[in-house]
Design an enzyme around this catalytic site. Structure first.
Site, PDB file in Angstrom:
ATOM      1  CB  CYS A   1      -1.306  -0.068   0.857  1.00 53.08           C
ATOM      2  SG  CYS A   1      -1.131  -0.967   2.431  1.00 53.08           S
TER       3      CYS A   1
ATOM      4  NE  ARG B   1       3.453  -9.433   4.895  1.00 49.11           N
ATOM      5  CZ  ARG B   1       1.550  -8.997   5.232  1.00 49.11           C
ATOM      6  NH1 ARG B   1       1.021  -9.933   5.640  1.00 49.11           N
ATOM      7  NH2 ARG B   1       0.621  -8.324   4.411  1.00 49.11           N
TER       8      ARG B   1
ATOM      9  CD  GLN C   1      -0.079  -8.229   0.155  1.00 48.52           C
ATOM     10  OE1 GLN C   1       0.197  -7.574   0.452  1.00 48.52           O
ATOM     11  NE2 GLN C   1      -0.529  -8.920   1.411  1.00 48.52           N
TER      12      GLN C   1
ATOM     13  CG  ASP D   1      -2.521  -4.992  -2.776  1.00 49.38           C
ATOM     14  OD1 ASP D   1      -4.088  -5.467  -2.338  1.00 49.38           O
ATOM     15  OD2 ASP D   1      -1.369  -4.709  -1.414  1.00 49.38           O
TER      16      ASP D   1
ATOM     17  CG  HIS E   1      -4.391   0.188  -3.051  1.00 48.80           C
ATOM     18  ND1 HIS E   1      -2.887  -0.899  -3.391  1.00 48.80           N
ATOM     19  CD2 HIS E   1      -3.905  -0.373  -1.759  1.00 48.80           C
ATOM     20  CE1 HIS E   1      -2.300  -1.713  -2.144  1.00 48.80           C
ATOM     21  NE2 HIS E   1      -3.015  -1.397  -1.595  1.00 48.80           N
TER      22      HIS E   1
ATOM     23  CE  LYS F   1     -10.328  -8.562   8.632  1.00 47.86           C
ATOM     24  NZ  LYS F   1      -9.489  -9.307   9.162  1.00 47.86           N
TER      25      LYS F   1
ATOM     26  CG  HIS G   1      -6.112  -1.560   1.250  1.00 49.71           C
ATOM     27  ND1 HIS G   1      -5.072  -1.438   1.796  1.00 49.71           N
ATOM     28  CD2 HIS G   1      -6.764  -1.236   2.564  1.00 49.71           C
ATOM     29  CE1 HIS G   1      -4.340  -0.804   2.284  1.00 49.71           C
ATOM     30  NE2 HIS G   1      -5.329  -0.550   3.025  1.00 49.71           N
TER      31      HIS G   1
END
Length: 635
Positions: A332, A361, A379, A381, A383, A463, A509
């Site tokens: 992000c 991570r 990911q 991902d 946005h 979420k 997200h």
RNA sequence: GCUCCCAUAGUUUAACGGUAGAACGCAGCAAUGGUAAUGCUGAAAUUCAAGUUCGAUUCUUGGUGGGAGCACCA
């Protein structure tokens, strides 16, 4: 007299102190036999618990889901009794029923138990059952309870945490007494079909500052058949383990030089690329743009985003030209920078930006698990930036997209909505309420069911989570849609509204697969390594009966298939037909084609689909168009 | 990270403290075939470091990695 209301609305009078057992017996003796427990005013209680006032009653029979919990909880007590007999010094923690069985946490002090000790405990359990014995409940005073459990430090701690005014119940069976809310089956003779499965350390009360107890897992069922089915399921899961299949099918590997950092091998790369291509295609249709943001960015950025403060212990860091950098654990912040590179207009909303972003991570070493939990993963991902009034439509559009994509993989799912945490959250309560409402409206507008997890939202917004169910009955959290009220503030995101004023956009997200690595791990197990044709690393294995006579024709067939981008191979080693067929089967190749004199003369192929026995002969061109169609439609 | 368990050819595995054995795979040779393993030959392994011992794959300690859980998991 008291009045009992049954689930169908019927009411009937009984003497005070009547037990559910007696009521069941009164209805029919066979019903009584099937009864395990009862729900009185929605409280699960023992069958022999007297009812003192007017109440609603639902009898719990073996068929009800609650019944298994009761059975398993009683089996946990049985196991504890056996352990206490064999290890008199053992102290007990908690021993609840869980989804597929039960466990009991035990402090064995200086004794170290291994899995080899489980059969002996099982035998002891069996002999207790053989002796038979009632399981009885009694309510005793706090003082009596403290005295009774004076040598059981964990039980004492539990007792001290019970509310002062609450009645304390204990359950006795034979030699064993346990602090317990109940209910239990009436008699140990119910406990016939159980199995102890594994043991592992578990922190007392789930707190890593506390001592670790030995947790023994087991399961129990009402019938031998159910137990065996479950044990078969466990075996089947083991057989499908993606770490095992990943090795056998040569899809990916892990090296001790990079714990938690998977390597993708050629076969796995094909699957991965198919999935990523599909992802790009479907998102392009949905109006997404794509970006890729850097893997490593200056620490200052992570301070702006808040990751440095909140996520630092999971981030890998380094130095470049004497400046601190961090490898991204999420995409992000980079996405925010890309958004802020220029002014945005309300006219361009919703602005959808996707990124297959590789994040790192630092997960605890003990958390690593094949592709399911890794330290570097991609990911899927995106946005989405928009105005408030676009949320419902946009989320509905996402639900529709997720629904379509999960169907392609033959995965069922359900949606869970997580709402505002009780204490730690940012923003106005009214904004939270409106956001949660928008998410709910979107789900409802799509005609989907959902479950609410109150207080489970992230601190920055509510979420939706998409929980997939695979073919082995396991639940995986993959998709997510999260509203974010935090980052737009931190990065001062704006757009120009109708009236020329600067406004703050709403941002969400979202991820569909979650992690590509993990999703492929799930697929490997879901399909047991036998991928649908569009994903299979090799789609067709062409097997000539005789190398001298049929190789040219085999090459010709492969040429036809490759022209249509079908992944076809042949093995021209000097091996027998049976050998090559077996190899194609062990590699789980969707189609094997055998060609010999018959096929050569007629211009046909004889194919057999993986998992089927029948052999079908068709013109070569027919086969090509058939498989092409199957691949294109992702069947 | 914590508790327990585990580590032998590329893979799956065998070996009372005393010569590391097999199967698949790989290579070579022979066999030329119709729906799940043709035969013969060969190359190929004890996770690393220290210790106990005349001698360690085997016992002890530690490292590394893996597994079952727990904790963790914006």
């Amino acid at each position: 007299m008291i009045e009992i209301t049954f689930p169908d609305g019927n009411k009937k009078k009984y003497d005070k102190h009547v037990t559910p057992e007696a009521i069941a017996q009164g209805i029919s003796p066979s019903l009584k036999k099937r009864c395990v427990a009862a729900k009185v005013n929605d409280n699960l209680v023992d069958l022999n618990r007297p009812i003192e006032e007017d109440a609603s009653l639902r009898l719990i029979t073996k068929k009800d889901p609650e019944a298994l919990d009761v059975l398993r909880h009683s089996t946990a007590h049985l196991m504890a009794e056996a352990i206490k007999q064999m290890y008199p010094d053992a102290n007990f923690g908690v021993g609840p029923a869980i989804d597929e069985g039960f466990y009991y946490d035990v402090d064995f002090h200086d004794v170290t138990l291994s899995e080899d000790d489980l059969p002996a405990i099982e035998e002891r359990m069996q002999s207790i059952v053989d002796q038979g014995g009632k399981i009885t409940r009694s309510v005793i005073s706090r003082e009596e309870t403290l005295e009774l459990f004076k040598d059981d430090p964990y039980k004492l701690e539990l007792i001290r945490d019970l509310p002062e005014d609450e009645a304390i119940s204990i359950y006795r069976q034979d030699t064993f007494t346990d602090l317990c809310r109940g209910p239990h089956v009436p008699d140990v003779s119910w406990l016939k079909h159980f199995k102890l499965l594994s043991l592992a350390g578990a922190y007392w009360r789930g707190n890593s500052d506390n001592k670790q107890l030995t947790r023994i897992y087991g399961t129990a069922f009402f019938s031998e058949k159910d137990l065996n089915n479950h044990l078969h399921l466990l075996e089947e899961r083991k057989k499908r383990d993606h770490r095992k299949l990943g090795k056998e099918l040569d899809l990916f590997m892990l090296s001790e030089y990079g714990p938690g950092f998977p390597f993708w091998l050629p076969n796995g790369m094909i699957i991965r690329k198919e999935i990523e291509d599909y992802w790009y295609d479907v998102h392009e249709e949905e109006g997404y743009e794509f970006i890729q943001t850097p893997i490593m960015l200056n620490k200052d950025l992570w301070e702006v985003s808040g990751h440095w403060e909140n996520y630092r212990e999971n981030m890998y860091t380094s130095e470049i030209d004497d400046k601190a950098f961090a490898i991204k654990p999420m995409n992000c912040p980079g996405g925010m920078l890309a958004y802020n590179r220029k002014l945005h207009s309300y006219r361009d909303f919703p602005h959808r930006v996707g990124e297959l972003g590789l994040v790192h991570r630092h997960e605890a070493s003990g958390a690593l698990n094949g592709l399911f939990r890794v330290r570097a993963f991609t990911q899927d991902d995106a946005h989405i930036f928009m105005t408030k009034d676009m949320i419902v439509d946009e989320v509905a559009k996402l639900i529709d997209l997720y629904d379509r994509v999960y169907k392609v993989f033959d995965l069922d799912y359900h949606i869970e909505l997580s709402t505002r945490p009780d204490d730690k959250f940012i923003g106005e309560v009214s904004v939270w309420d409106a956001s949660e409402k928008a998410l709910e409206d979107a789900i409802v507008s799509m005609g989907k069911d959902y479950k609410v997890n109150p207080g489970d939202g992230a601190f920055y917004g509510p979420k939706l989570d998409f929980k997939l169910r695979d073919s082995m009955n396991r639940i995986w959290q993959c998709g997510t849609i999260q509203l974010d009220m935090n980052l737009p503030e931190r990065f001062d995101l704006t757009y120009i509204d109708h009236d020329g004023s600067k406004q703050r956009p709403v941002m969400l997200h979202r991820a569909l697969f979650g992690s590509i690595e993990r999703f492929i791990g799930i697929l490997i197990e879901h399909y047991a390594g036998a991928f649908p044709t569009w994903l299979a690393p090799v789609q067709v294995e062409v097997i000539p009966v005789n190398l001298d006579l049929h190789s040219d024709y085999a090459k010709e067939i492969i040429g036809l298939l490759k022209e249509q981008d079908v992944r076809a191979e042949s093995d021209f080693r000097e091996e027998k037909l049976g050998y090559k067929i077996r190899e194609a089967q062990t590699k789980k190749i969707p189609y094997q084609i055998v060609i010999g004199d018959n096929e050569l003369e007629a211009g046909t192929v004889t194919y057999r689909k993986y998992g089927e026995k029948k052999q079908i002969t068709v013109p070569a061109a027919t086969f090509v168009s058939m498989i092409k169609e199957e691949i294109d439609t992702k069947q």
